[in-house]
Design a protein around this motif. Structure first.
Motif, PDB file in Angstrom:
ATOM      1  N   GLY A 189       6.219   4.087  10.243  1.00 15.76           N
ATOM      2  CA  GLY A 189       5.362   3.008   9.203  1.00 15.76           C
ATOM      3  C   GLY A 189       5.755   1.891   7.827  1.00 15.76           C
ATOM      4  O   GLY A 189       6.344   0.980   9.054  1.00 15.76           O
ATOM      5  N   GLU A 190       6.744   1.705   7.347  1.00 18.52           N
ATOM      6  CA  GLU A 190       7.713   0.852   6.080  1.00 18.52           C
ATOM      7  C   GLU A 190       8.843   0.898   6.513  1.00 18.52           C
ATOM      8  O   GLU A 190       9.352   0.223   5.958  1.00 18.52           O
ATOM      9  CB  GLU A 190       6.532   0.370   5.207  1.00 18.52           C
ATOM     10  CG  GLU A 190       6.961   0.944   4.322  1.00 18.52           C
ATOM     11  CD  GLU A 190       6.085   1.313   2.756  1.00 18.52           C
ATOM     12  OE1 GLU A 190       6.948   1.381   2.025  1.00 18.52           O
ATOM     13  OE2 GLU A 190       4.791   1.895   2.759  1.00 18.52           O
ATOM     14  N   THR A 191       9.421   2.097   7.137  1.00 20.25           N
ATOM     15  CA  THR A 191      10.773   2.122   6.426  1.00 20.25           C
ATOM     16  C   THR A 191      11.542   1.261   7.721  1.00 20.25           C
ATOM     17  O   THR A 191      12.969   1.758   7.189  1.00 20.25           O
ATOM     18  CB  THR A 191      11.084   3.208   7.184  1.00 20.25           C
ATOM     19  OG1 THR A 191      10.585   3.621   9.233  1.00 20.25           O
ATOM     20  CG2 THR A 191      10.161   4.256   6.806  1.00 20.25           C
TER      21      THR A 191
ATOM     22  N   GLY B 105       0.769  -1.088   0.082  1.00 19.97           N
ATOM     23  CA  GLY B 105      -0.434   0.396  -0.241  1.00 19.97           C
ATOM     24  C   GLY B 105       0.880   1.544  -0.314  1.00 19.97           C
ATOM     25  O   GLY B 105       2.235   1.178  -0.753  1.00 19.97           O
ATOM     26  N   ASP B 106       0.326   2.420   0.444  1.00 22.10           N
ATOM     27  CA  ASP B 106       0.691   3.994   0.004  1.00 22.10           C
ATOM     28  C   ASP B 106       1.412   3.657   1.170  1.00 22.10           C
ATOM     29  O   ASP B 106       1.350   3.492   2.455  1.00 22.10           O
ATOM     30  CB  ASP B 106      -0.625   4.108   0.024  1.00 22.10           C
ATOM     31  CG  ASP B 106       0.043   6.257   0.077  1.00 22.10           C
ATOM     32  OD1 ASP B 106      -0.313   6.783   0.779  1.00 22.10           O
ATOM     33  OD2 ASP B 106       0.910   6.493  -0.828  1.00 22.10           O
ATOM     34  N   ASP B 107       2.866   4.799   0.864  1.00 25.19           N
ATOM     35  CA  ASP B 107       3.662   5.221   2.473  1.00 25.19           C
ATOM     36  C   ASP B 107       2.953   6.442   3.767  1.00 25.19           C
ATOM     37  O   ASP B 107       2.868   5.004   5.002  1.00 25.19           O
ATOM     38  CB  ASP B 107       5.194   5.565   1.963  1.00 25.19           C
ATOM     39  CG  ASP B 107       5.627   4.816   1.029  1.00 25.19           C
ATOM     40  OD1 ASP B 107       5.666   3.875   1.105  1.00 25.19           O
ATOM     41  OD2 ASP B 107       6.980   5.788   0.729  1.00 25.19           O
ATOM     42  N   GLU B 108       1.958   7.004   3.088  1.00 29.65           N
ATOM     43  CA  GLU B 108       1.457   8.006   4.077  1.00 29.65           C
ATOM     44  C   GLU B 108       0.702   6.603   4.912  1.00 29.65           C
ATOM     45  O   GLU B 108       0.220   6.768   5.816  1.00 29.65           O
ATOM     46  CB  GLU B 108       1.206   8.705   3.502  1.00 29.65           C
ATOM     47  CG  GLU B 108       0.342  10.040   4.344  1.00 29.65           C
ATOM     48  CD  GLU B 108       1.190  10.460   5.396  1.00 29.65           C
ATOM     49  OE1 GLU B 108       0.714  11.177   6.797  1.00 29.65           O
ATOM     50  OE2 GLU B 108       2.378  10.209   5.450  1.00 29.65           O
ATOM     51  N   ALA B 109      -0.495   5.459   3.762  1.00 34.94           N
ATOM     52  CA  ALA B 109      -1.241   5.270   4.674  1.00 34.94           C
ATOM     53  C   ALA B 109      -0.609   3.975   5.893  1.00 34.94           C
ATOM     54  O   ALA B 109      -1.274   3.696   6.324  1.00 34.94           O
ATOM     55  CB  ALA B 109      -2.102   4.413   3.605  1.00 34.94           C
TER      56      ALA B 109
END
Length: 204
Positions: free
Chosen positions: A157-159, A121-125
């Motif tokens: 997030g996903e970082t 999905g989207d980074d911000e989401a």
């Protein structure tokens, strides 16, 4: 030459004996961290993940690692897993949080709850979802009596994945993504005489 080889083997014998003594039937010795209490470092996961080739099977609900809560600042106490696209706490997650809430060192210290997501999905989401997960764990601990002002929420997030989100051939790695959907809870222990009256760490 034979005499020299015999001398070398004689000298190495004590070293080989020490190395073999630590094997104990093929198991690998594990170092245990010095701790301030008896609570174990745990990982509560939301679903079963197939073990890697050659790996020992593990419980699909929770994983307990040896060692007690470490006294050093920033010790990771628990990693709470979450279902795909959700921020709800399952029974294994609640059990791990219950144990943290009952620990004296946790009650006196400060907690940092870092939320994470997989790369779907989207980074911000993903960042928003990671925050919701950390807040869900914080709110649960607060309901169990921990001071909300002593808990800081960080959304990453996903970082910072701890497992691959995709396999080498580019296909989806479902088990890896499940490991990345998590909240890591770290402890900054209280110092003597500084458990009260200190400014709370701000949420961000």
């Amino acid at each position: 030459m034979h005499a020299r080889a015999g001398t070398v083997m004689t000298a190495l014998a004590p070293i080989l004996a020490i190395g073999l003594a630590g094997c104990d039937g093929g198991t690998t010795p594990v170092a245990r961290a010095a701790g301030t209490s008896g609570a174990a470092i745990e990982m509560a996961v939301p679903e079963a993940s197939p073990p890697a080739a050659g790996a020992s099977p593990r419980s699909p609900r929770s994983e307990t690692l040896p060692g007690a809560i470490a006294a050093a600042s920033g010790a990771v106490l628990a990693t709470i897993g979450f279902p795909e696209g959700g921020s709800g706490l399952n029974d294994a997650a609640k059990a791990a949080l219950n144990r943290l809430a009952a620990d004296a060192a946790v009650k006196k210290g400060r907690l940092t709850l870092s939320g994470h997501s997989d790369s779907e999905g989207d980074d911000e989401a993903n960042r928003i979802m990671s925050r919701k997960r950390a807040e869900a764990a914080r709110d649960y601990l607060a309901r169990k009596g921990l001071d909300r002002d002593r808990m800081r929420v960080i959304a990453l997030g996903e970082t910072r994945p701890i497992a691959p989100n995709a396999k080498p051939d580019g296909s989806d790695d479902k088990a890896g993504r499940a490991r990345n959907r998590r909240v890591e809870i770290e402890l900054t222990p209280a110092t003597d005489g500084a458990t009260d009256g200190t400014a709370p760490a701000p949420n961000r």
